[in-house]
Scaffold this motif. Sequence first.
Motif, PDB file in Angstrom:
ATOM      1  N   HIS A   1       0.856  -1.154   0.249  1.00  0.00           N
ATOM      2  CA  HIS A   1       0.088   0.170  -0.121  1.00  0.00           C
ATOM      3  C   HIS A   1       0.740   1.193  -0.014  1.00  0.00           C
ATOM      4  CE1 HIS A   1       0.911   0.842   4.264  1.00  0.00           C
ATOM      5  NE2 HIS A   1       0.929  -0.283   4.526  1.00  0.00           N
ATOM      6  N   GLY A   2       0.121   2.415  -0.170  1.00  0.00           N
ATOM      7  CA  GLY A   2       0.762   3.727  -0.325  1.00  0.00           C
ATOM      8  C   GLY A   2       0.861   4.275   1.231  1.00  0.00           C
TER       9      GLY A   2
ATOM     10  N   PHE B 133       2.110   0.494  -4.638  1.00  0.00           N
ATOM     11  CA  PHE B 133       1.350   1.791  -5.021  1.00  0.00           C
ATOM     12  C   PHE B 133       1.935   2.980  -4.154  1.00  0.00           C
ATOM     13  CE2 PHE B 133      -1.717  -1.318  -6.229  1.00  0.00           C
ATOM     14  CZ  PHE B 133      -2.423  -0.959  -7.073  1.00  0.00           C
ATOM     15  N   SER B 134       2.276   3.852  -5.124  1.00  0.00           N
ATOM     16  CA  SER B 134       2.834   5.189  -4.410  1.00  0.00           C
ATOM     17  C   SER B 134       4.200   4.866  -3.493  1.00  0.00           C
ATOM     18  CB  SER B 134       1.894   5.783  -3.738  1.00  0.00           C
ATOM     19  OG  SER B 134       2.449   7.148  -3.430  1.00  0.00           O
TER      20      SER B 134
ATOM     21  N   SER C 139       2.144   4.500  -9.708  1.00  0.00           N
ATOM     22  CA  SER C 139       2.224   5.946  -9.197  1.00  0.00           C
ATOM     23  C   SER C 139       3.444   6.055  -8.099  1.00  0.00           C
ATOM     24  CB  SER C 139       0.974   6.172  -8.452  1.00  0.00           C
ATOM     25  OG  SER C 139      -0.401   5.803  -9.198  1.00  0.00           O
TER      26      SER C 139
ATOM     27  N   HIS D 112       1.490   4.673 -14.566  1.00  0.00           N
ATOM     28  CA  HIS D 112       1.483   5.989 -13.982  1.00  0.00           C
ATOM     29  C   HIS D 112       0.379   6.734 -14.738  1.00  0.00           C
ATOM     30  CE1 HIS D 112       3.925   8.517 -11.264  1.00  0.00           C
ATOM     31  NE2 HIS D 112       3.343   9.487 -11.677  1.00  0.00           N
TER      32      HIS D 112
ATOM     33  N   ASP E 141      -2.200  12.388 -12.242  1.00  0.00           N
ATOM     34  CA  ASP E 141      -1.348  12.343 -11.034  1.00  0.00           C
ATOM     35  C   ASP E 141      -1.246  13.439 -10.425  1.00  0.00           C
ATOM     36  OD1 ASP E 141       0.081  11.628  -8.764  1.00  0.00           O
ATOM     37  OD2 ASP E 141       0.558   9.735  -9.581  1.00  0.00           O
TER      38      ASP E 141
ATOM     39  N   HIS F 268      -4.121   9.266  -8.772  1.00  0.00           N
ATOM     40  CA  HIS F 268      -3.089   8.349  -7.900  1.00  0.00           C
ATOM     41  C   HIS F 268      -3.334   7.427  -7.101  1.00  0.00           C
ATOM     42  CE1 HIS F 268       0.771   8.660  -5.925  1.00  0.00           C
ATOM     43  NE2 HIS F 268       0.227   8.622  -4.526  1.00  0.00           N
ATOM     44  N   ALA F 269      -2.294   6.332  -7.358  1.00  0.00           N
ATOM     45  CA  ALA F 269      -2.356   5.015  -6.535  1.00  0.00           C
ATOM     46  C   ALA F 269      -3.808   4.260  -6.281  1.00  0.00           C
ATOM     47  CB  ALA F 269      -1.867   5.516  -5.089  1.00  0.00           C
ATOM     48  N   GLU F 270      -4.042   3.895  -5.062  1.00  0.00           N
ATOM     49  CA  GLU F 270      -5.123   2.949  -5.019  1.00  0.00           C
ATOM     50  C   GLU F 270      -6.338   3.599  -5.298  1.00  0.00           C
ATOM     51  OE1 GLU F 270      -2.306   1.872  -1.355  1.00  0.00           O
ATOM     52  OE2 GLU F 270      -2.607   3.438  -2.652  1.00  0.00           O
TER      53      GLU F 270
END
Length: 250
Positions: A39-40, A108-109, A132, A197, A201, A230-232
């Motif tokens: 995870h981010g 992610f991130s 991301s 990406h 973002d 961005h991300a999740e």
Amino acid sequence: MPLTPSFPATLITRDGVRIDAAHTPPGGGGGDLGIVLAHGFTGSLRERTTRRIAHVLSAFGGVVALDFRGHGGSGGESTVGDLEIHDLDAAVRHARAIGYTRVVTVGFSMGGAVALRHAGLLKGVDGVVAVSAPARWYYRGTRPMRQVHWAIERPAGRLAARLGKGTRISRKPWDPVPPAPYEAAAHIAPAPLLVVHGDADAFFPLDHAHQIHDSARDPKELWVEPGYGHAETAATPALIRRIGRWAAMV
């Protein structure tokens, strides 16, 4: 639609930190593929966005999700991408221990940065997906990233992160500064790398994705996703299924 059930696991890193994890068995084919989901920053395996991603990915292989140190149910304090490579390594080793012969990390991130650094520095995976992800440290070129640095660097910011998101951030500065994600990407091959990406973002502009991709050696791919944020939280099921299909081909 109900989410695929998962089973809790407690892992211990090589530097002695307790890591909370969960295993979602494969729902379809790909019984030999383990996908480790990272995870981010301020995220958790228990957030619905992360659980939804694990559910979609479980159609392609078993999924081991983890809480990084300082996040969710894990111990320790967040070092925001440095020592977290040991957390990811514990999850990769767990995936292999429960029988997965192929392991692909999907981050992610911040989790993407950790996946790049883990694969480049510690090895041990069959493929890497960075979604991301930042290419380099200390980036403050967007308003969201200036807010992130406030949370990391200021006592009031760390308190807000702890109270608002349950994220416990270390007060100690990096010493030495760890290799940046783009530097680690140069050492991932021969494991394949997928960089994903969005062109929308708000945290990291596309030059981060290009820097990571340009630094890596083949085999590598870059997916620039139109309209993706961005991300999740911005990831659609369709995008996650594409990532799952890529991982299944590794």
